[in-house]
Scaffold this active site. Structure first.
Site, PDB file in Angstrom:
ATOM      1  N   HIS A 258      40.247 -56.962 -76.232  1.00 34.48           N
ATOM      2  CA  HIS A 258      39.506 -56.043 -77.092  1.00 34.48           C
ATOM      3  C   HIS A 258      39.227 -56.689 -78.445  1.00 34.48           C
ATOM      4  CE1 HIS A 258      41.223 -53.163 -74.204  1.00 34.48           C
ATOM      5  NE2 HIS A 258      40.215 -52.382 -74.514  1.00 34.48           N
ATOM      6  N   ASP A 331      33.849 -55.021 -67.901  1.00 27.70           N
ATOM      7  CA  ASP A 331      34.630 -54.247 -68.866  1.00 27.70           C
ATOM      8  C   ASP A 331      33.685 -53.904 -70.020  1.00 27.70           C
ATOM      9  OD1 ASP A 331      36.772 -53.010 -70.107  1.00 27.70           O
ATOM     10  OD2 ASP A 331      38.116 -54.720 -69.935  1.00 27.70           O
TER      11      ASP A 331
END
Length: 598
Positions: A258, A331
């Site tokens: 992330h 993702d």
């Protein structure tokens, strides 16, 4: 760029054969048909896909590749948070503008305030997608979310909350895992959600992993594979598409994709032994979709590109070698791991070129949608390549019944979400996971009927205290959070003085939590430590005489601990990972499978 360290400990974990998992779910359970029935079903499927695609414009075909978030809980009510991202205010307008293939729900986007409102939103978004428009096909939406159970959940408070993947790995019961995901799928589908980005197929061989940890079933590849297969069977039996993540494996990194760009340093042989088995099991089970990871694996692709943008990984390994022909979804494209090397426009096009079918949660909707559309118009992405992805996406929608039943019955939501039998099965999962690793102090079950509970997580401390009280143990409590102050530690010492045992919850133990525990021990308190997240905390706590791991801080996990401490149930869980020594990661302090019978 950071590279995660490989340790001999991790290699030993990956190569240890798992015995006795006994996958209770047969591949394709409930799907067996005779040749003629299967052929007829295949013809119906192909006919629907062909008829739908024949009416689709190029813009619609491109739109099918995108799954975006929308702000708001009503499809037809303007939410100004949508305007900066999409130039329109209503969630329905976002669907219509981009001819979206799907949407993804988040709590932070306001999509899930209550179960009933969520179901209404789903119906409204489906209506926006299915409303007839001139010269365009009517295509149902995939409506998705990340309901992994455990620490990654999206559903509103009324929903059944299971304790999570590593808890299920500790329980060693694949039928329980199947039921967990079947119940989760049933509740999702009642809300109109038909894709769940679960189960996590990562093999967590790195105790320092900041992003996976208890989201993984285990550090043992075969145990992960067995439970991934069981999870897929459960979700898809409820007409919810499962999605194994994060290919080619996110289990051995100390970098969070992330916020950074992990590099997995496994050799090709290590990848085959450690990371591949769960994805092979998911494919064998007929999984609908697989999610990519925003990380590099030089042994699979030396270019330095993230797997999400890697044709050698997604086409060469996943499709050609593993034989997977289902939907490949990225993702979130807003994550740092995929945005370091290329701009957003190029990321979207390169992902499709690599073998991706679905672009998830675009951070720049206009830029990426137009980039793909222009790539199709200029021939960089061929029409045939585009249609191949759309056929996969439509096939997934057909297989989960969206061509027939895109809407949900709002009046039935309350009878499904959080049903009593669902809650009971979740409690069984919480009970079965509790693992007793150390009890040199002889405190489990509690020899006397008074206790003080403190430590990480006010709600978890309160839940455990309530469970103990319900079991007939006189209990007081006070949470400290994950970073107790000197004042809180002093208060805990005073408040615990009359208790026969002091129970301290830890959550990824740090110096402040260690200080709480050591101060209590030095004050003569009989301390039981309960690790409510990663089980590795014990390697930082050499003076602790009693230690349990739950892998979860959910209410069912805390009630399970209370039952074990009260002697109502045994501690049935077994370590699903090795716990290495803190000062030497090649030395195993507590081995995979450890657990005391009490």
């Amino acid at each position: 760029m950071s590279t995660s360290p490989r340790s001999q400990h991790a290699l030993n974990v990956s190569r240890r054969a798992f015995v006795g998992s006994g996958l209770a779910v047969a591949a394709g359970a409930g799907l067996a048909t005779g040749p003629s029935t299967a052929q007829a079903a295949g013809k119906d499927r192909a006919s629907w896909i062909n008829a739908t695609m024949a009416k689709m414009t190029t813009e619609q075909l491109v739109g099918q590749l995108f799954v975006m978030h929308v702000y708001g809980s009503d499809a037809d009510v303007a939410d100004q948070r949508n305007v900066p991202d999409y130039g329109v205010a209503k969630p329905s307008e976002v669907v219509e503008k981009y001819r979206l293939g799907g949407v993804i729900y988040f709590a932070w986007a306001g999509n899930l305030p209550t179960a009933v409102q969520c179901a209404k939103l789903s119906n409204g978004l489906q209506k926006a997608s299915l409303t007839p428009r001139r010269r365009e096909a009517q295509v149902p939406l995939t409506i998705s979310t990340d309901q992994e159970t455990g620490i990654v959940v999206r559903l509103p408070a009324e929903a059944t909350l299971f304790p999570g993947a590593m808890s299920l790995g500790a329980g060693r019961d694949t039928q329980l895992t199947t039921d967990t995901y079947a119940i989760t799928g049933t509740e999702l589908r009642a809300l109109g959600i038909n894709v769940d980005y679960a189960p996590d197929a990562d093999v967590n061989v790195n105790p320092a992993n900041p992003v996976i940890g208890v989201r993984s079933f285990s550090s043992n590849p075969q145990l992960v594979a067995d439970h991934v297969a069981a999870g897929v069977a459960g979700l898809q039996s409820a007409k919810v598409s499962a999605c194994a993540k994060h290919f080619p494996g996110h289990g051995d990194t100390d970098v969070d994709s992330h916020t950074g760009f992990p590099v997995i340093t496994h050799t090709r042989q290590e990848w085959e032994e450690i990371d591949a088995p769960p994805f092979r099991a998911a494919i064998d089970m007929g999984i609908d979709s697989i999610m990519t990871a925003h990380l590099a694996v030089p042994a699979l692709d030396a270019s330095g590109d993230p797997a999400t943008l890697s044709k050698p990984i997604l086409t060469g390994v996943l499709r050609d070698e593993l034989g997977y022909d289902g939907v490949v979804v990225t993702d979130s494209l807003g994550m740092a791991g995929v945005r370091e090397k290329y701009g957003d426009a190029e990321v979207a096009v390169k992902a499709i070129e690599a073998g991706v079918d679905v672009l998830l949660n675009s951070p720049a909707a206009d830029v990426q949608w137009n980039a793909v559309l222009n790539a199709v118009r200029t021939g960089r992405i061929s029409k045939r390549r585009l249609e191949t992805s759309v056929r996969r996406i439509l096939g997934m929608k057909y297989d989960r019944g969206l061509h027939e039943s895109p809407y949900v019955d709002v009046d039935k939501v309350s009878s499904v979400i959080g049903a009593a039998d669902h809650q009971a099965r979740a409690q069984q999962a919480g009970d079965r996971a509790v693992t007793l690793l150390v009890d040199d102090a002889g405190l489990v079950p509690l020899p006397q009927k008074t206790a003080y509970v403190t430590g990480a997580g006010d709600s978890s401390v309160a839940a455990l205290a309530a469970g103990l009280t319900a079991a007939g143990i006189t209990t007081t409590s006070q949470g400290t959070g994950t970073s107790p102050t000197a004042r809180q530690i002093s208060q805990a010492v005073v408040a615990s003085a009359r208790a026969s045992a002091t129970i301290v919850l830890t959550n990824n133990v740090n110096a402040a939590q260690k200080s709480l525990i050591t101060t209590l021990i030095d004050a003569g308190r009989k301390v039981i430590v309960v690790a409510v997240r990663n089980p590795y905390d014990i390697n930082q706590l050499p003076g602790v005489g009693s230690y349990l791991a739950t892998y979860s801080s959910t209410p069912v996990a805390m009630k399970g601990v209370a039952r074990v401490l009260a002697g109502t149930i045994p501690a049935a869980g077994r370590l699903p990972v090795d716990i290495p020594a803190a000062d030497d990661p090649t030395k195993t302090l507590y081995p995979y499978g450890a657990g005391l019978d009490r």
